[in-house]
Design a protein around this motif. Structure first.
Motif, short mmCIF file in Angstrom:
data_model
loop_
_atom_site.label_atom_id
_atom_site.label_comp_id
_atom_site.label_asym_id
_atom_site.label_seq_id
_atom_site.Cartn_x
_atom_site.Cartn_y
_atom_site.Cartn_z
N ARG A 1 18.60 48.80 48.66
CA ARG A 1 19.61 47.90 49.53
C ARG A 1 18.64 46.61 49.38
O ARG A 1 17.77 46.72 50.16
CB ARG A 1 19.94 48.51 50.66
CG ARG A 1 20.97 47.27 51.07
CD ARG A 1 21.23 47.14 52.63
NE ARG A 1 19.74 46.99 53.15
CZ ARG A 1 19.43 45.53 53.32
NH1 ARG A 1 20.17 44.89 53.08
NH2 ARG A 1 18.32 45.39 53.97
N ARG A 2 19.22 45.66 48.96
CA ARG A 2 18.46 44.43 49.08
C ARG A 2 19.82 43.31 49.51
O ARG A 2 20.77 43.63 49.15
CB ARG A 2 17.73 43.75 48.03
CG ARG A 2 16.44 44.36 47.68
CD ARG A 2 15.49 44.45 48.76
NE ARG A 2 15.25 42.97 49.39
CZ ARG A 2 14.34 42.09 48.77
NH1 ARG A 2 13.66 42.41 47.97
NH2 ARG A 2 14.42 40.76 49.37
N SER A 3 19.48 42.32 50.05
CA SER A 3 20.56 41.18 50.11
C SER A 3 20.43 40.52 48.88
O SER A 3 19.69 39.71 48.57
CB SER A 3 20.15 40.12 51.31
OG SER A 3 20.42 41.06 52.55
N ARG B 1 22.27 37.72 46.31
CA ARG B 1 22.89 36.60 46.28
C ARG B 1 23.73 36.20 45.13
O ARG B 1 24.41 35.34 44.87
CB ARG B 1 21.95 35.30 46.76
CG ARG B 1 21.46 35.18 48.29
CD ARG B 1 21.02 36.41 48.96
NE ARG B 1 20.93 36.60 50.38
CZ ARG B 1 19.44 36.46 51.08
NH1 ARG B 1 18.63 36.70 50.17
NH2 ARG B 1 19.45 36.36 52.22
N CYS C 1 25.62 41.87 50.25
CA CYS C 1 24.95 40.88 50.73
C CYS C 1 25.56 40.65 52.26
O CYS C 1 26.78 40.21 52.32
CB CYS C 1 24.86 39.36 50.36
SG CYS C 1 23.70 38.48 51.30
N GLU D 1 26.57 36.06 57.78
CA GLU D 1 27.20 35.36 59.17
C GLU D 1 27.32 33.94 59.02
O GLU D 1 27.79 33.27 59.87
CB GLU D 1 26.45 35.75 60.20
CG GLU D 1 24.99 35.38 60.52
CD GLU D 1 24.06 35.99 61.56
OE1 GLU D 1 24.69 36.73 62.42
OE2 GLU D 1 22.92 35.72 61.41
N GLY D 2 26.68 33.55 57.76
CA GLY D 2 27.11 32.15 57.60
C GLY D 2 28.44 31.71 57.17
O GLY D 2 28.73 31.65 55.97
N MET E 1 30.56 40.62 60.37
CA MET E 1 29.90 40.02 59.28
C MET E 1 30.74 40.21 58.13
O MET E 1 31.58 41.09 58.05
CB MET E 1 28.64 40.75 59.00
CG MET E 1 28.49 42.07 58.83
SD MET E 1 26.65 42.40 58.69
CE MET E 1 26.41 43.38 60.20
N ARG F 1 10.70 41.74 49.29
CA ARG F 1 10.99 42.16 50.37
C ARG F 1 10.17 41.60 51.61
O ARG F 1 9.04 42.01 51.37
CB ARG F 1 11.45 43.46 50.72
CG ARG F 1 11.77 44.06 52.16
CD ARG F 1 13.28 44.50 52.26
NE ARG F 1 13.40 45.79 51.65
CZ ARG F 1 14.67 46.49 51.46
NH1 ARG F 1 15.48 45.93 51.95
NH2 ARG F 1 14.70 47.57 51.08
N ARG G 1 8.58 41.74 55.68
CA ARG G 1 8.88 42.51 56.84
C ARG G 1 7.56 42.08 57.58
O ARG G 1 6.53 42.09 57.05
CB ARG G 1 8.94 43.74 56.93
CG ARG G 1 10.54 44.50 56.57
CD ARG G 1 11.83 43.76 57.26
NE ARG G 1 13.02 44.28 56.56
CZ ARG G 1 13.77 43.89 55.76
NH1 ARG G 1 13.30 42.50 55.33
NH2 ARG G 1 14.86 44.29 55.57
C1 LIG Z 1 23.82 39.91 60.47
C2 LIG Z 1 23.48 39.23 59.07
C3 LIG Z 1 23.77 37.75 58.76
C4 LIG Z 1 23.18 37.41 57.67
N1 LIG Z 1 23.71 36.36 57.02
C5 LIG Z 1 23.36 35.88 55.93
C6 LIG Z 1 23.89 34.73 55.09
O1 LIG Z 1 24.83 34.39 55.77
N2 LIG Z 1 23.63 34.47 53.92
C7 LIG Z 1 22.53 35.19 53.07
O2 LIG Z 1 22.50 34.73 52.11
N3 LIG Z 1 22.09 36.11 53.71
C8 LIG Z 1 22.44 36.65 54.81
N4 LIG Z 1 21.89 37.76 55.64
C9 LIG Z 1 20.89 38.53 54.99
C10 LIG Z 1 19.51 38.23 55.37
O3 LIG Z 1 18.95 37.26 54.87
C11 LIG Z 1 18.50 39.53 54.77
O4 LIG Z 1 19.22 40.69 55.26
C12 LIG Z 1 17.03 39.29 55.00
O5 LIG Z 1 16.60 37.99 54.52
C13 LIG Z 1 16.26 40.66 54.62
O6 LIG Z 1 16.31 40.77 53.27
P1 LIG Z 1 16.74 42.20 52.85
O7 LIG Z 1 18.27 42.01 53.25
O8 LIG Z 1 16.92 41.99 51.24
O9 LIG Z 1 16.09 43.36 52.94
C14 LIG Z 1 22.13 38.29 56.88
C15 LIG Z 1 21.87 39.46 57.32
C16 LIG Z 1 22.31 39.78 58.43
C17 LIG Z 1 21.78 41.14 58.90
#
Ligand SMILES: Cc1cc2nc3c(=O)[nH]c(=O)nc-3n(C[C@H](O)[C@H](O)[C@H](O)COP(=O)(O)O)c2cc1C
Length: 245
Positions: free
Chosen positions: A16-18, A20, A193, A196-197, A217, A233, A235
Motif C-alpha cells: 500500500r502506498r498513497s 497519486r 490514496c 483530507e484536502g 477521508m 516511502r 518514515r
Molecule cells: C488522513 C490523511 C489525509 C491525507 N490527505 C492527502 C491528500 O489530501 N492528498 C494526498 O495526495 N495525500 C494525502 N494523504 C497521503 C499522505 O500524504 C501519505 O499517506 C504519506 O505521505 C505517506 O505515504 P504512503 O501513504 O505512501 O506511505 C493523506 C493521508 C492521510 C492518512
C-alpha cells in the motif's frame, strides 16, 4: 471474499502506498464493494459503528469530487472513490441497534431473568453510552468534562466527554475502517490514496450528506500508474517513535 493470490497482511501493508496517478484501466466495482465490507469489520468504539461509506462509481460525480478536492491528481485520475463519513449524529440509532442486538442474543426473555453479565452489557448501552453521547450545544459535554476531571482526582475515570472528544471518538473508528479498506484493496492489487484536502461542504452537497455528518477521508481508488507513487516511502526512524516500557 474469494480472491486468488491475495497478499498476506504484511505484504499488503508494504504494497500500500498513497497513489497519486491511477491508470485509466477500470477496476471491478464488486471487488471494491467487498473491500468496503471488510472496512466495516474494523473495530469501533462501543461497537457504535458511527460511519457510512459512499462508493462513487459515476465518472461525472468523481470529477465533481475532484474539483471540490482542489483537482488533486489522486482524485482526478481515480477510477472510483470511497467517501468515509463519520456519523456521530446517528448515535441514538446505532445505540438502539446495539440494544436490539443484545436483547435478541439474550433470547428476548424478561429483564428479571437476565444474568449478571447480560444486565451489565445492557446497562452499558442503556445508561453509560448515552451519558457520554448526550449533549446540548456542547454545554452538557463541558459540564460532564469538568465533573469527570474532579472525580478523576479521586479515582480513575473516563475523561473525554466534550463535543470535540466525541467527534474524535467517531473519527478514530472511521480511520480504522479506512485503513482496513486500503489494506484490503492492496491485498488484491488495487491502489488507493487517502485524502483530507477537500472542501467538505461541497463534497457533502455532491453526495447528499447531511450537515451533521463529517467526512473522515476521501479515498481515491484505481491501479497505480508507473509514475503514480511520488518517491520512496519516508518514515522517521523507528527508534524515535518506539518506546518499550
Ligand atoms: C488522513 C490523511 C489525509 C491525507 N490527505 C492527502 C491528500 O489530501 N492528498 C494526498 O495526495 N495525500 C494525502 N494523504 C497521503 C499522505 O500524504 C501519505 O499517506 C504519506 O505521505 C505517506 O505515504 P504512503 O501513504 O505512501 O506511505 C493523506 C493521508 C492521510 C492518512
Amino acid at each position: 471474499m474469494a480472491v486468488i493470490n491475495e497478499k498476506s497482511v504484511s505484504e499488503a501493508i508494504h504494497y500500500r502506498r498513497s497513489v497519486r496517478v491511477f491508470k485509466s484501466e477500470a477496476i471491478d466495482e464488486q471487488k471494491v464493494k467487498e473491500c468496503i465490507q471488510l472496512a466495516a469489520l474494523a473495530p469501533t468504539s462501543s461497537n457504535m459503528q458511527l460511519w457510512e461509506f459512499y462508493h462513487i462509481v459515476s465518472p461525472e460525480t468523481i470529477q465533481q469530487i475532484a474539483a471540490a478536492s482542489f483537482n488533486q491528481n489522486a482524485a482526478k485520475t481515480a477510477q472510483q472513490i470511497v467517501v468515509v463519513a463519520a456519523r456521530k449524529d446517528l448515535w441514538k440509532k446505532r445505540l438502539q441497534s446495539n440494544i436490539d442486538h443484545l436483547k435478541s442474543q439474550f433470547g428476548n426473555k424478561p429483564e428479571s431473568e437476565y444474568s449478571k453479565r447480560e444486565k451489565f452489557a445492557l446497562n452499558y448501552y442503556q445508561k453509560i453510552v448515552p451519558s457520554l453521547y448526550i449533549d446540548f450545544l456542547g454545554i452538557l459535554g463541558m459540564i460532564k468534562y469538568i465533573a469527570f476531571q474532579i472525580i478523576g482526582i479521586f479515582r480513575p475515570i473516563y475523561r473525554e466527554s466534550r463535543v470535540s472528544d466525541m467527534r474524535i471518538v467517531a473519527h478514530k473508528s472511521a480511520g480504522l475502517a479506512s485503513e482496513n479498506f486500503m489494506i484490503s484493496m492492496a491485498a488484491i492489487g488495487y491502489d488507493t490514496c487517502p485524502m483530507e484536502g477537500f472542501d467538505s461542504l461541497r463534497i457533502k452537497k455532491i453526495i447528499d450528506l447531511p450537515m451533521s455528518s463529517e467526512i473522515n477521508m476521501i479515498i481515491g481508488c484505481g491501479i497505480r500508474e508507473d509514475n503514480g507513487v511520488y518517491g520512496e516511502r519516508f518514515r522517521v526512524p523507528f527508534e524515535e517513535i518506539y518506546f518499550k516500557i
